[in-house]
Motif scaffolding. Sequence first.
Motif, PDB file in Angstrom:
ATOM      1  N   SER A  71       0.866  -1.181   0.000  1.00 52.60           N
ATOM      2  CA  SER A  71       0.000   0.000   0.000  1.00 52.60           C
ATOM      3  C   SER A  71       0.904   1.232   0.000  1.00 52.60           C
ATOM      4  N   TYR A  72       0.930   1.931  -1.114  1.00 54.36           N
ATOM      5  CA  TYR A  72       1.917   2.985  -1.287  1.00 54.36           C
ATOM      6  C   TYR A  72       1.495   4.291  -0.623  1.00 54.36           C
ATOM      7  N   SER A  73       2.506   5.048  -0.193  1.00 55.78           N
ATOM      8  CA  SER A  73       2.282   6.399   0.305  1.00 55.78           C
ATOM      9  C   SER A  73       2.114   7.349  -0.874  1.00 55.78           C
ATOM     10  N   PRO A  74       1.364   8.437  -0.712  1.00 49.88           N
ATOM     11  CA  PRO A  74       1.273   9.428  -1.792  1.00 49.88           C
ATOM     12  C   PRO A  74       2.547  10.250  -1.945  1.00 49.88           C
ATOM     13  N   TYR A  75       3.503  10.098  -0.998  1.00 50.70           N
ATOM     14  CA  TYR A  75       4.747  10.856  -1.045  1.00 50.70           C
ATOM     15  C   TYR A  75       5.852  10.011  -1.665  1.00 50.70           C
ATOM     16  N   ALA A  76       6.667  10.629  -2.505  1.00 48.13           N
ATOM     17  CA  ALA A  76       7.717   9.898  -3.206  1.00 48.13           C
ATOM     18  C   ALA A  76       8.954   9.689  -2.342  1.00 48.13           C
ATOM     19  N   SER A  77       9.104  10.489  -1.299  1.00 51.19           N
ATOM     20  CA  SER A  77      10.299  10.398  -0.464  1.00 51.19           C
ATOM     21  C   SER A  77      10.084   9.409   0.675  1.00 51.19           C
ATOM     22  N   ASP A  78      11.195   9.075   1.356  1.00 46.10           N
ATOM     23  CA  ASP A  78      11.106   8.176   2.501  1.00 46.10           C
ATOM     24  C   ASP A  78      10.355   8.840   3.648  1.00 46.10           C
ATOM     25  N   GLU A  79       9.920   8.015   4.594  1.00 43.78           N
ATOM     26  CA  GLU A  79       9.220   8.541   5.757  1.00 43.78           C
ATOM     27  C   GLU A  79      10.152   9.405   6.607  1.00 43.78           C
ATOM     28  N   PRO A  80       9.606  10.402   7.326  1.00 44.09           N
ATOM     29  CA  PRO A  80      10.434  11.212   8.218  1.00 44.09           C
ATOM     30  C   PRO A  80      10.981  10.355   9.354  1.00 44.09           C
ATOM     31  N   PRO A  81      12.123  10.757   9.930  1.00 47.38           N
ATOM     32  CA  PRO A  81      12.713   9.949  11.012  1.00 47.38           C
ATOM     33  C   PRO A  81      11.838   9.876  12.257  1.00 47.38           C
ATOM     34  N   GLU A  82      11.002  10.887  12.491  1.00 54.95           N
ATOM     35  CA  GLU A  82      10.124  10.889  13.652  1.00 54.95           C
ATOM     36  C   GLU A  82       8.728  11.306  13.240  1.00 54.95           C
ATOM     37  N   GLY A  83       7.736  10.662  13.810  1.00 47.80           N
ATOM     38  CA  GLY A  83       6.342  11.034  13.573  1.00 47.80           C
ATOM     39  C   GLY A  83       5.813  10.560  12.230  1.00 47.80           C
ATOM     40  N   LEU A  84       4.493  10.499  12.147  1.00 47.38           N
ATOM     41  CA  LEU A  84       3.834  10.100  10.914  1.00 47.38           C
ATOM     42  C   LEU A  84       3.640  11.301   9.992  1.00 47.38           C
ATOM     43  N   ARG A  85       3.698  11.046   8.704  1.00 45.90           N
ATOM     44  CA  ARG A  85       3.295  12.046   7.729  1.00 45.90           C
ATOM     45  C   ARG A  85       1.909  11.696   7.188  1.00 45.90           C
ATOM     46  N   GLU A  86       1.667  10.433   7.052  1.00 44.77           N
ATOM     47  CA  GLU A  86       0.357   9.883   6.695  1.00 44.77           C
ATOM     48  C   GLU A  86       0.334   8.460   7.218  1.00 44.77           C
ATOM     49  N   PHE A  87      -0.853   7.867   7.362  1.00 43.55           N
ATOM     50  CA  PHE A  87      -0.895   6.521   7.929  1.00 43.55           C
ATOM     51  C   PHE A  87      -1.575   5.503   7.023  1.00 43.55           C
ATOM     52  N   GLY A  88      -2.004   5.907   5.832  1.00 44.06           N
ATOM     53  CA  GLY A  88      -2.644   4.947   4.932  1.00 44.06           C
ATOM     54  C   GLY A  88      -1.715   3.847   4.472  1.00 44.06           C
ATOM     55  N   SER A  89      -0.430   4.173   4.317  1.00 42.73           N
ATOM     56  CA  SER A  89       0.509   3.175   3.821  1.00 42.73           C
ATOM     57  C   SER A  89       1.004   2.229   4.913  1.00 42.73           C
ATOM     58  N   TYR A  90       0.586   2.433   6.139  1.00 42.87           N
ATOM     59  CA  TYR A  90       1.047   1.595   7.237  1.00 42.87           C
ATOM     60  C   TYR A  90       0.293   0.259   7.302  1.00 42.87           C
ATOM     61  N   PHE A  91      -0.754   0.115   6.498  1.00 44.47           N
ATOM     62  CA  PHE A  91      -1.556  -1.111   6.499  1.00 44.47           C
ATOM     63  C   PHE A  91      -1.882  -1.497   5.058  1.00 44.47           C
ATOM     64  N   CYS A  92      -2.168  -2.764   4.860  1.00 46.55           N
ATOM     65  CA  CYS A  92      -2.422  -3.253   3.512  1.00 46.55           C
ATOM     66  C   CYS A  92      -3.440  -4.375   3.541  1.00 46.55           C
ATOM     67  N   ARG A  93      -3.942  -4.699   2.364  1.00 45.32           N
ATOM     68  CA  ARG A  93      -4.767  -5.885   2.188  1.00 45.32           C
ATOM     69  C   ARG A  93      -3.839  -7.058   1.875  1.00 45.32           C
ATOM     70  N   PHE A  94      -4.156  -8.211   2.451  1.00 47.62           N
ATOM     71  CA  PHE A  94      -3.256  -9.357   2.361  1.00 47.62           C
ATOM     72  C   PHE A  94      -4.104 -10.614   2.245  1.00 47.62           C
ATOM     73  N   GLY A  95      -3.482 -11.759   2.022  1.00 44.78           N
ATOM     74  CA  GLY A  95      -4.267 -12.979   1.925  1.00 44.78           C
ATOM     75  C   GLY A  95      -3.408 -14.181   1.597  1.00 44.78           C
ATOM     76  N   GLY A  96      -4.046 -15.210   1.020  1.00 44.63           N
ATOM     77  CA  GLY A  96      -3.353 -16.440   0.689  1.00 44.63           C
ATOM     78  C   GLY A  96      -3.155 -17.335   1.904  1.00 44.63           C
ATOM     79  N   SER A  97      -2.594 -18.514   1.647  1.00 44.59           N
ATOM     80  CA  SER A  97      -2.308 -19.409   2.771  1.00 44.59           C
ATOM     81  C   SER A  97      -1.168 -18.864   3.624  1.00 44.59           C
ATOM     82  N   SER A  98      -0.408 -17.889   3.094  1.00 40.11           N
ATOM     83  CA  SER A  98       0.592 -17.208   3.919  1.00 40.11           C
ATOM     84  C   SER A  98      -0.083 -16.519   5.096  1.00 40.11           C
TER      85      SER A  98
END
Length: 466
Positions: free
Chosen positions: A376-403
């Motif tokens: 789940s990609y962030s809308p920002y092209a750069s890496d995350e800041p060293p402290e604090g969130l910039r956005e939290f949508g990319s912190y979770f994703c949809r997943f599945g399979g027998s994994s």
Amino acid sequence: MFGDDTRRPQGREIYDDYAALWHLESIGVLGLLRDGPAPCKGRKSRVAVIDTSVAVDHPCLVPAIARDLAIDFFSNRLGAFPCHPGDHRLTLDLPNLATTVPDDLPETRALLGELVDRLSPGAIAHVNGVAPATSPDFSNHGTAIAGLVGARPALVEIAAEYRGAGAQALSVPLPYAGVDPFCELVPISTNFDTDPEMLILAFLYAEIIGADVVLLPRSIPDPGRIVPELASVDLDGEDLGSLATQVEIPPRERALWDELARLIVAVSMRRPVICAAGNSQESGGIYPANLASEHNGVIAVGAANAKGMVAGYSQVAGATLLAPSNDAETFDRVSVRLDEQQARFADRLCPPHNDNRKFSHFEIVSTDVPGRHGYSYSPYASDEPPEGLREFGSYFCRFGGSSAASAIVAGFVSLGRSLGEIEPCADGPAVRNWLLSRCVSIDTDEGSFLYPSWTGKVSFPDLYGL
């Protein structure tokens, strides 16, 4: 079409909402975790995850990761420690250095000697200055797996500079939890090459650290083990299995592959080894899940959807049990299972509803690599800041399979350890028997299967229309 509205919606398909933690409710642990049970006294349950690397700085994973023990066998033959500076000297708590598990496996015994030397006090974390291959580019799968096993809820802050002019910092709860939020996770990262040495070393390391649960949510591409069906296909007098063998395997490598299979079973006799059973309806399951039997502690996990049906890509034969996961469409001579919502919006013919009653659009939600990497990609092209969130949508994703299903079972077993339901001295087969005692039997027209349940009851949330 819905009613008289023949307009086609723009953008993503519209589905009913569902709770992100439905899988925890389905196996009967959500209420248990919500009530806040206190884990038993003593060492936390330790889960060794043999997979890709993990985003260890994810807020929901920081308290769960045993950073000192995390190891990477991708970058270095005998392992590097990604959470330490390169010149850091190792001082590890390794309870099982004198393991006898490979005593009758000569090649594995020699590798154990090398690994024990590598882990000796004072050894350097990174070898020859080579950094571990644990970049976020490689960490998607491992991060999602780790979250399902042992993520914790977190409270994080979005710094003021990311909220616009004049805004103040904002504390944001991330109320996500794995099945066992009391455990500790040890990432053992590997690549996907057909390298038996690396996999032997990974299982030896899981044994050395005294893991309570070993999780392998993937297949092992053993070149000496072909899909069983291939051997029975005749092509002008030759079986397809022999034709599929492209090159001769050198004798030592063949011996290593043989010892790896024996090592996995030997490790499982001491501690459960939980494996994904595969996503292509493989007969008997993928390797090494197909090593599972009632006589060892290898546990093969298939997938069931949120309606209590066998997932479209999974099967019952060869699986020890099925656990919650996503679903997949099928359209073959055996079954028709299509996503009616997607079929409508894709302008394709959708069979009658009764033909599709088994399909569930529910997916598994898990932790993801924050920022521009991950599923789940962030809308920002750069890496995350060293402290604090910039956005939290990319912190979770949809997943599945027998994994995903195998990770949920690993968390379930770990929770049994953490809460004292499983005796500390229980070996792999004993843990397997405990797990089966915590399962309920579900009957479908695709066969009966066992499904984990802490309470003896199951709850499938996607039953509308059945």
